[in-house]
Structures are given as structure tokens and as C-alpha cells.
Design an enzyme around this catalytic site. Structure first.
Site, PDB file in Angstrom:
ATOM      1  N   ALA A 220      20.526  23.518 -14.842  1.00 31.37           N
ATOM      2  CA  ALA A 220      20.505  24.990 -14.936  1.00 31.37           C
ATOM      3  C   ALA A 220      20.757  25.467 -16.367  1.00 31.37           C
ATOM      4  CB  ALA A 220      21.518  25.562 -13.962  1.00 31.37           C
ATOM      5  N   ARG A 221      21.987  25.732 -16.671  1.00 26.32           N
ATOM      6  CA  ARG A 221      22.406  26.056 -18.033  1.00 26.32           C
ATOM      7  C   ARG A 221      23.706  25.310 -18.308  1.00 26.32           C
ATOM      8  NH1 ARG A 221      18.011  27.087 -18.894  1.00 26.32           N
ATOM      9  NH2 ARG A 221      17.048  28.997 -19.694  1.00 26.32           N
TER      10      ARG A 221
ATOM     11  N   GLU B 147      23.869  23.627 -26.940  1.00 25.34           N
ATOM     12  CA  GLU B 147      22.650  22.932 -27.371  1.00 25.34           C
ATOM     13  C   GLU B 147      22.273  23.316 -28.792  1.00 25.34           C
ATOM     14  OE1 GLU B 147      19.527  23.525 -24.470  1.00 25.34           O
ATOM     15  OE2 GLU B 147      20.838  22.912 -22.851  1.00 25.34           O
TER      16      GLU B 147
ATOM     17  N   HIS C 197      16.990  18.716 -22.527  1.00 18.99           N
ATOM     18  CA  HIS C 197      16.429  19.937 -21.905  1.00 18.99           C
ATOM     19  C   HIS C 197      14.915  19.763 -21.637  1.00 18.99           C
ATOM     20  CE1 HIS C 197      17.512  24.432 -21.410  1.00 18.99           C
ATOM     21  NE2 HIS C 197      16.494  24.139 -20.624  1.00 18.99           N
TER      22      HIS C 197
ATOM     23  N   GLY D  56      13.380  19.943 -18.645  1.00 20.27           N
ATOM     24  CA  GLY D  56      12.939  20.526 -17.365  1.00 20.27           C
ATOM     25  C   GLY D  56      11.470  20.903 -17.288  1.00 20.27           C
TER      26      GLY D  56
HETATM   27  N1  LIG Z   1      16.371  22.606 -17.320  1.00 19.44           N
HETATM   28  C1  LIG Z   1      15.345  23.410 -17.513  1.00 19.44           C
HETATM   29  O1  LIG Z   1      14.465  23.138 -18.333  1.00 19.44           O
HETATM   30  C2  LIG Z   1      15.209  24.659 -16.715  1.00 19.44           C
HETATM   31  C3  LIG Z   1      16.307  25.367 -16.283  1.00 19.44           C
HETATM   32  N2  LIG Z   1      16.151  26.511 -15.565  1.00 19.44           N
HETATM   33  C4  LIG Z   1      17.341  27.232 -15.120  1.00 19.44           C
HETATM   34  O2  LIG Z   1      17.341  27.263 -13.706  1.00 19.44           O
HETATM   35  C5  LIG Z   1      17.766  28.541 -13.280  1.00 19.44           C
HETATM   36  C6  LIG Z   1      17.326  28.801 -11.871  1.00 19.44           C
HETATM   37  O3  LIG Z   1      15.930  29.029 -11.829  1.00 19.44           O
HETATM   38  P1  LIG Z   1      15.206  29.535 -10.479  1.00 19.44           P
HETATM   39  O4  LIG Z   1      15.534  28.634  -9.353  1.00 19.44           O
HETATM   40  O5  LIG Z   1      13.798  29.773 -10.825  1.00 19.44           O
HETATM   41  O6  LIG Z   1      15.975  30.924 -10.248  1.00 19.44           O
HETATM   42  P2  LIG Z   1      16.119  31.743  -8.914  1.00 19.44           P
HETATM   43  O7  LIG Z   1      16.510  33.108  -9.317  1.00 19.44           O
HETATM   44  O8  LIG Z   1      14.893  31.577  -8.066  1.00 19.44           O
HETATM   45  O9  LIG Z   1      17.330  31.035  -8.133  1.00 19.44           O
HETATM   46  C7  LIG Z   1      18.665  31.174  -8.467  1.00 19.44           C
HETATM   47  C8  LIG Z   1      19.489  31.068  -7.183  1.00 19.44           C
HETATM   48  O10 LIG Z   1      20.873  31.033  -7.542  1.00 19.44           O
HETATM   49  C9  LIG Z   1      21.581  31.925  -6.674  1.00 19.44           C
HETATM   50  N3  LIG Z   1      22.769  32.385  -7.370  1.00 19.44           N
HETATM   51  C10 LIG Z   1      22.842  33.216  -8.433  1.00 19.44           C
HETATM   52  N4  LIG Z   1      24.120  33.375  -8.819  1.00 19.44           N
HETATM   53  C11 LIG Z   1      24.868  32.623  -7.989  1.00 19.44           C
HETATM   54  C12 LIG Z   1      26.256  32.358  -7.894  1.00 19.44           C
HETATM   55  N5  LIG Z   1      27.132  32.931  -8.727  1.00 19.44           N
HETATM   56  N6  LIG Z   1      26.683  31.531  -6.930  1.00 19.44           N
HETATM   57  C13 LIG Z   1      25.794  30.981  -6.058  1.00 19.44           C
HETATM   58  N7  LIG Z   1      24.466  31.194  -6.096  1.00 19.44           N
HETATM   59  C14 LIG Z   1      24.006  31.992  -7.058  1.00 19.44           C
HETATM   60  C15 LIG Z   1      20.589  33.037  -6.358  1.00 19.44           C
HETATM   61  O11 LIG Z   1      20.930  33.721  -5.170  1.00 19.44           O
HETATM   62  C16 LIG Z   1      19.289  32.252  -6.238  1.00 19.44           C
HETATM   63  O12 LIG Z   1      19.115  31.769  -4.922  1.00 19.44           O
HETATM   64  C17 LIG Z   1      17.180  29.477 -14.352  1.00 19.44           C
HETATM   65  O13 LIG Z   1      17.885  30.710 -14.392  1.00 19.44           O
HETATM   66  C18 LIG Z   1      17.344  28.672 -15.612  1.00 19.44           C
HETATM   67  O14 LIG Z   1      18.558  28.960 -16.251  1.00 19.44           O
HETATM   68  C19 LIG Z   1      14.907  26.993 -15.251  1.00 19.44           C
HETATM   69  C20 LIG Z   1      13.793  26.324 -15.658  1.00 19.44           C
HETATM   70  C21 LIG Z   1      13.839  25.127 -16.444  1.00 19.44           C
HETATM   71  O1  LIG Z   2      15.254  26.253 -19.418  1.00 20.69           O
HETATM   72  C1  LIG Z   2      14.142  26.660 -19.279  1.00 20.69           C
HETATM   73  C2  LIG Z   2      13.814  27.855 -18.556  1.00 20.69           C
HETATM   74  O2  LIG Z   2      12.614  28.071 -18.277  1.00 20.69           O
HETATM   75  O3  LIG Z   2      14.724  28.619 -18.232  1.00 20.69           O
END
Ligand SMILES: NC(=O)C1=CN([C@@H]2O[C@H](COP(=O)(O)OP(=O)(O)OC[C@H]3O[C@@H](n4cnc5c(N)ncnc54)[C@H](O)[C@@H]3O)[C@@H](O)[C@H]2O)C=CC1
Ligand SMILES: O=CC(=O)O
Length: 316
Positions: A234-235, A264, A282, A284
Site C-alpha cells: 500500500a504505502r 522512499e 515499489h 506494484g
Molecule cells: N505498490 C504499488 O505500486 C501500488 C500501491 N497502491 C496503493 O494501494 C492503495 C489501495 O488501492 P485500491 O485498492 O485501488 O484502493 P481502493 O480505494 O479501491 O481500496 C481501499 C480500501 O481500503 C479501505 N479502507 C480505507 N481506509 C481504511 C481504514 N482506515 N481501515 C480499513 N479499511 C480502510 C476502503 O474502504 C477500501 O475498501 C492505493 O491507495 C495506493 O496507495 C496502488 C497501486 C500500486
Molecule cells: O503506488 C502506485 C499507485 O498507483 O498508487
């Protein structure tokens, strides 16, 4: 309209962006500082930033020419979207385009840490492999184990699908709001600590930001326990890195797989020293097709705005 693209993109994405807007592609690797972000907001009509560019509240305090910020990425915790809204700047992101590839990296981390793949490769490359042994580098079998997902959104669900259908795993999850109709068995557990106590693999998939900062600290790792593995795609700052290093040193958890880090690109030496830590830079969304899709999605949002339509992925 003059568009600042804060990093180089894939050739296909750059071509599409340049065909529609007057683009400046910044050929740099470091993200914008808040001062540079402020200058960019003053100089350009449109901005396509990415993670690492620090669009803090301070960045939105100066004179603003920019009318739309189309973030390249799903996560937008590097942009103060409330300050942007207050300054009259809409912001969009690129959800969906990132989902499958990021879920794949979560599974890569689960398999690598459970099966000691990094450790094995290091041993082989060091010329220290003496041949197959019945008891060498024994890891943990993933099939049939329990995965606990923290944040059952797009990526969380894609991870759960892979774990259920690919590995016959039991799926449990913690999410801040109810989640239903997944199409496979999965149990929502409303107490994070209860969920962690049942998980063999805990996977962090919540958005970053103030609400989730250090959601996983010493107490949560203690609940996961010495047989449990922690995965974070995630982050970085959702997991308290200092507490993680202490938990690994004291063998409070079995291992960790990380695609993201608190500061990072800085990865603490102490973390790098653990054999049972799989550390990826990173990765993903790091696939050509995915990065092009992300660019196209950001472009769609910019075009919608320029044509006076609602941007499909607006977040503020
Ligand atoms: N490693 C990488 O390269 C990547 C990392 N990410 C990270 O992944 C995150 C998630 O992406 P998606 O699944 O597309 O987002 P999304 O918005 O579809 O899903 C996030 C989920 O987390 C839940 N949530 C939010 N705050 C919460 C909390 N405090 N406690 C419990 N649940 C909570 C929400 O209800 C939702 O179901 C992004 O915001 C980004 O930071 C995204 C893409 C690539
Ligand atoms: O970490 C990558 C993103 O799409 O968010």
C-alpha cells in the site's frame, strides 16, 4: 493548454499526451519539492504528477494558474486534495488500471517470503549452494493457509481472488466499511487485532494518509505472531518501520514482504540486513502495459476536463 508531466512516461503514453496537449516532460527522477510544486501550479494549466511529487497544502498557497491535476497512480496521499479543492483545483487518479499488477506483486511477495526465494537466490549467486538437501531452506507452504487482507478495495479483492482460487487459501479481511458479494468465501472481521491473530499472511492494501499512518505497529505485529508474515503493497507509512525492525529482530513475526517504504527511496540498513525480509523497489505497477494504461487514464481525465465534461476519476 500547457501540461507539465513531472516524469518521463512510456513512449505510447507520451505520444498520446503530446498529441492532445502542449507537454513539458520533465526528465528527472526526484519528485517535486513543495516549492517546485507551487511553482508548477503557477506556471502550467494542467499537471500530471506522480507519487513523490509533494503537492502539500503549502504548494497550493501561491498564485495558481493550474486548472486540473491528473495524478498518475491510484494512491494520491502525496497531494493535499482538500487544499487543492480549496484552491479550486480538481484532482483525479488512475484506479483500476493498477489493480491486477499490484495484486500480482502482493502474491510475489507472499511466495518469495514464505518460500525463502530471495535468500535462496542470494545463496546461489554467492556460489554457496552445495546441491539439493532434504532440509535446506525449508519455508512455509502457502496453499491452504489463511490470508488476512487489510483494506478490501479493488487491490484487496484482487489479492483475495488470487489467494482463494489460486492457492485454496482461507480469506479473512478487515475493512472500514461493510464489503459484500465477493463471489467467493471470505469473512469480514471488524476487529483488526482479531483478524491478525487468525492470519498466516497479513496483507496491507489500504490507501495511505493521516487516517492509516502507522495502522500496523508493534501491537498489531504481536497479534500476527511468530508464525505470521506481513506484506505491504500500500504505502510505506501504514506500517511503522521502526516497530517492524524491532519485531523482526525479536522474531515476533516470521517475515515481511515490502513493496513500499516509509521514506522512499530510503530503505533502512537494519531492514536490509534481515534474510526474512523481501524488499522490492515499489514495483506494484511496473509493467509496460500497465504504465501505459495509467497514462491513458490520466489523459482521459485531462481531456474530459478540457472538453468541459466531468472527469471520470475525480477524487476531490
Ligand atoms: N505498490 C504499488 O505500486 C501500488 C500501491 N497502491 C496503493 O494501494 C492503495 C489501495 O488501492 P485500491 O485498492 O485501488 O484502493 P481502493 O480505494 O479501491 O481500496 C481501499 C480500501 O481500503 C479501505 N479502507 C480505507 N481506509 C481504511 C481504514 N482506515 N481501515 C480499513 N479499511 C480502510 C476502503 O474502504 C477500501 O475498501 C492505493 O491507495 C495506493 O496507495 C496502488 C497501486 C500500486
Ligand atoms: O503506488 C502506485 C499507485 O498507483 O498508487
Amino acid at each position: 493548454m500547457k501540461l507539465l508531466v513531472t516524469r518521463r512516461m512510456t513512449p505510447a503514453a507520451e505520444k498520446a499526451l503530446a498529441a492532445r496537449f502542449d507537454c513539458d516532460f520533465q526528465d528527472v527522477t526526484a519528485g517535486l519539492t513543495p516549492q517546485e510544486a507551487r511553482q508548477a501550479l503557477a506556471d502550467y494549466d494542467l499537471i500530471l504528477p506522480t507519487l513523490g511529487d509533494r503537492f502539500t497544502a503549502e504548494a497550493f498557497e501561491g498564485p495558481i494558474r493550474c486548472q486540473f491535476v491528473a495524478n498518475f497512480g491510484a494512491g494520491y496521499n502525496h497531494i493535499d486534495v482538500k487544499a487543492a479543492a480549496a484552491a479550486g483545483v480538481p484532482v483525479s487518479n488512475t484506479p483500476g488500471a493498477v489493480t491486477d499488477s499490484t495484486a500480482d506483486i502482493a502474491l510475489t511477495l507472499i511466495l518469495m517470503v514464505a518460500r525463502r526465494a530471495g535468500e535462496g537466490e542470494r545463496l546461489l549467486r554467492a556460489g554457496a549452494w552445495t546441491g539439493w538437501q532434504p532440509t535446506q531452506l525449508l519455508g512455509t507452504h502457502v496453499s491452504g493457509k489463511t490470508v488476512g487482507i487489510i483494506g478490501m478495495g479493488r487491490i484487496g479483492k484482487a489479492i483475495a481472488q488470487r489467494c482463494h482460487f489460486g492457492f485454496g487459501m482461507r480469506v479473512i479481511f478487515f475493512n472500514r466499511s461493510p464489503v459484500s458479494a465477493l463471489g467467493f468465501p471470505a469473512e469480514q472481521i471488524d476487529d483488526l487485532h482479531d483478524m491478525l491473530a487468525q492470519a498466516d499472511f497479513a496483507v496491507v492494501a489500504v490507501p495511505g494518509g493521516a487516517e492509516t499512518r502507522h495502522l500496523i505497529g508493534a501491537a498489531e505485529m504481536a497479534r500476527l505472531g511468530p508464525q505470521g508474515y506481513l506484506i505491504n503493497i500500500a504505502r510505506g507509512d501504514v506500517v511503522e518501520e521502526a516497530a517492524l525492525i524491532a519485531a523482526l529482530a525479536e522474531r515476533k513475526i516470521a517475515g515481511v514482504g515490502l513493496d513500499v517504504f516509509e521514506r522512499e527511496p530510503i530503505v533502512p540498513e537494519a531492514l536490509r540486513a534481515f534474510e526474512n525480509a523481501v524488499l522490492l523497489p515499489h514495483l506494484g505497477t511496473a509493467a509496460e502495459e500497465v504504465r501505459t494504461s495509467m497514462g491513458m487514464m490520466a489523459l482521459d481525465n485531462l481531456i474530459a476536463f478540457a472538453e468541459g465534461r466531468a472527469a471520470p476519476n475525480r477524487v476531490n
